[in-house]
Design a protein around this motif. Structure first.
Motif, PDB file in Angstrom:
ATOM      1  N   PHE A 123       0.932   5.162   1.189  1.00  0.00           N
ATOM      2  CA  PHE A 123       0.253   6.071   2.105  1.00  0.00           C
ATOM      3  C   PHE A 123       0.711   7.503   1.861  1.00  0.00           C
ATOM      4  O   PHE A 123       1.889   7.737   1.555  1.00  0.00           O
ATOM      5  CB  PHE A 123       0.531   5.682   3.565  1.00  0.00           C
ATOM      6  CG  PHE A 123      -0.058   4.355   3.952  1.00  0.00           C
ATOM      7  CD1 PHE A 123      -1.412   4.233   4.215  1.00  0.00           C
ATOM      8  CD2 PHE A 123       0.747   3.242   4.057  1.00  0.00           C
ATOM      9  CE1 PHE A 123      -1.960   3.003   4.575  1.00  0.00           C
ATOM     10  CE2 PHE A 123       0.213   2.010   4.416  1.00  0.00           C
ATOM     11  CZ  PHE A 123      -1.145   1.890   4.676  1.00  0.00           C
ATOM     12  N   ARG A 129       0.860  -1.181   0.000  1.00  0.00           N
ATOM     13  CA  ARG A 129       0.000   0.000   0.000  1.00  0.00           C
ATOM     14  C   ARG A 129       0.899   1.234   0.000  1.00  0.00           C
ATOM     15  O   ARG A 129       1.960   1.228   0.618  1.00  0.00           O
ATOM     16  CB  ARG A 129      -0.875  -0.020   1.251  1.00  0.00           C
ATOM     17  CG  ARG A 129      -1.898   1.067   1.405  1.00  0.00           C
ATOM     18  CD  ARG A 129      -3.106   0.968   0.464  1.00  0.00           C
ATOM     19  NE  ARG A 129      -3.912  -0.208   0.611  1.00  0.00           N
ATOM     20  CZ  ARG A 129      -5.034  -0.292   1.303  1.00  0.00           C
ATOM     21  NH1 ARG A 129      -5.503   0.750   1.949  1.00  0.00           N
ATOM     22  NH2 ARG A 129      -5.706  -1.426   1.345  1.00  0.00           N
ATOM     23  N   ALA A 188      -4.916   4.253   6.527  1.00  0.00           N
ATOM     24  CA  ALA A 188      -4.854   5.387   5.596  1.00  0.00           C
ATOM     25  C   ALA A 188      -5.738   6.530   6.082  1.00  0.00           C
ATOM     26  O   ALA A 188      -5.324   7.705   6.047  1.00  0.00           O
ATOM     27  CB  ALA A 188      -5.265   4.937   4.194  1.00  0.00           C
ATOM     28  N   VAL A 216       4.755   7.208   9.319  1.00  0.00           N
ATOM     29  CA  VAL A 216       4.136   5.894   9.124  1.00  0.00           C
ATOM     30  C   VAL A 216       4.789   4.875  10.054  1.00  0.00           C
ATOM     31  O   VAL A 216       4.111   4.080  10.712  1.00  0.00           O
ATOM     32  CB  VAL A 216       4.219   5.459   7.645  1.00  0.00           C
ATOM     33  CG1 VAL A 216       3.677   4.048   7.456  1.00  0.00           C
ATOM     34  CG2 VAL A 216       3.457   6.442   6.759  1.00  0.00           C
ATOM     35  N   ARG A 272       5.191  10.653   0.621  1.00  0.00           N
ATOM     36  CA  ARG A 272       4.470   9.390   0.374  1.00  0.00           C
ATOM     37  C   ARG A 272       5.345   8.233   0.833  1.00  0.00           C
ATOM     38  O   ARG A 272       6.568   8.281   0.678  1.00  0.00           O
ATOM     39  CB  ARG A 272       4.137   9.236  -1.113  1.00  0.00           C
ATOM     40  CG  ARG A 272       3.081  10.200  -1.598  1.00  0.00           C
ATOM     41  CD  ARG A 272       2.803  10.041  -3.085  1.00  0.00           C
ATOM     42  NE  ARG A 272       2.826   8.661  -3.544  1.00  0.00           N
ATOM     43  CZ  ARG A 272       1.742   7.902  -3.750  1.00  0.00           C
ATOM     44  NH1 ARG A 272       0.556   8.395  -3.566  1.00  0.00           N
ATOM     45  NH2 ARG A 272       1.861   6.666  -4.168  1.00  0.00           N
TER      46      ARG A 272
END
Length: 157
Positions: free
Chosen positions: A17, A15, A141, A24, A110
């Motif tokens: 994010f 994924r 998310a 994160v 990101r």
């Protein structure tokens, strides 16, 4: 299924994010963040039931509670590797499943996350269980979207 199939059973989830890698990583290692998204939709993980000692040999414990009927799903793992903010590796003590989470800076605030699970118990390999796991990534998310991206991040998201 034979023993060798169970020993090599592997799942990989990826994924991207919209958040910086450091943030994160912090969210995956701090109870005050984990309580907001840990577990599939329809479960909660009360902060008082989360323990994270993010160092090799340290404990990672959670209890997910089914919001509908109160069923409890405890998990206990031991960290094998912690490389901030690049990688977390832990092994669940009850199942023997090893989870490797790799965090990749994709630029522009990101982060790519790859979650690789090996020695996955049969119950976790069903389509339903995998769909449930994906809802936890959706919750993650949504939670990340509520957080500031970090110092100097105003206007960058």
């Amino acid at each position: 299924m034979n023993d060798s199939t169970a020993a090599t059973a592997e799942l990989v989830f990826t994924r991207a994010f919209e958040a910086p890698r450091e943030l994160v990583f912090q969210c995956m290692t701090q109870p005050e963040h984990l309580t907001h998204f840990w577990g599939p939709a329809g479960t909660s993980a009360p902060i008082e039931l989360i323990t994270v000692d993010a160092r090799p040999g340290g404990a990672f414990e959670t209890v997910m509670i089914n919001d509908a009927d109160g069923s409890r799903y405890p998990t206990r793992a031991v960290f094998d590797e912690v490389v901030e903010p690049e990688r977390l590796v832990w092994t669940e003590t009850h199942s023997g499943m090893t989870v490797t989470v790799t965090f990749t800076d994709l630029g522009g605030s990101r982060t790519g996350v790859e979650i690789r699970q090996v020695k996955v118990p049969e119950a976790f390999r069903s389509a339903e269980a995998q769909a449930g796991f994906l809802t936890s990534l959706d919750r993650f998310a949504r939670y990340l979207a509520t957080l500031p991206a970090g110092p100097g991040a105003e206007g960058s998201r």
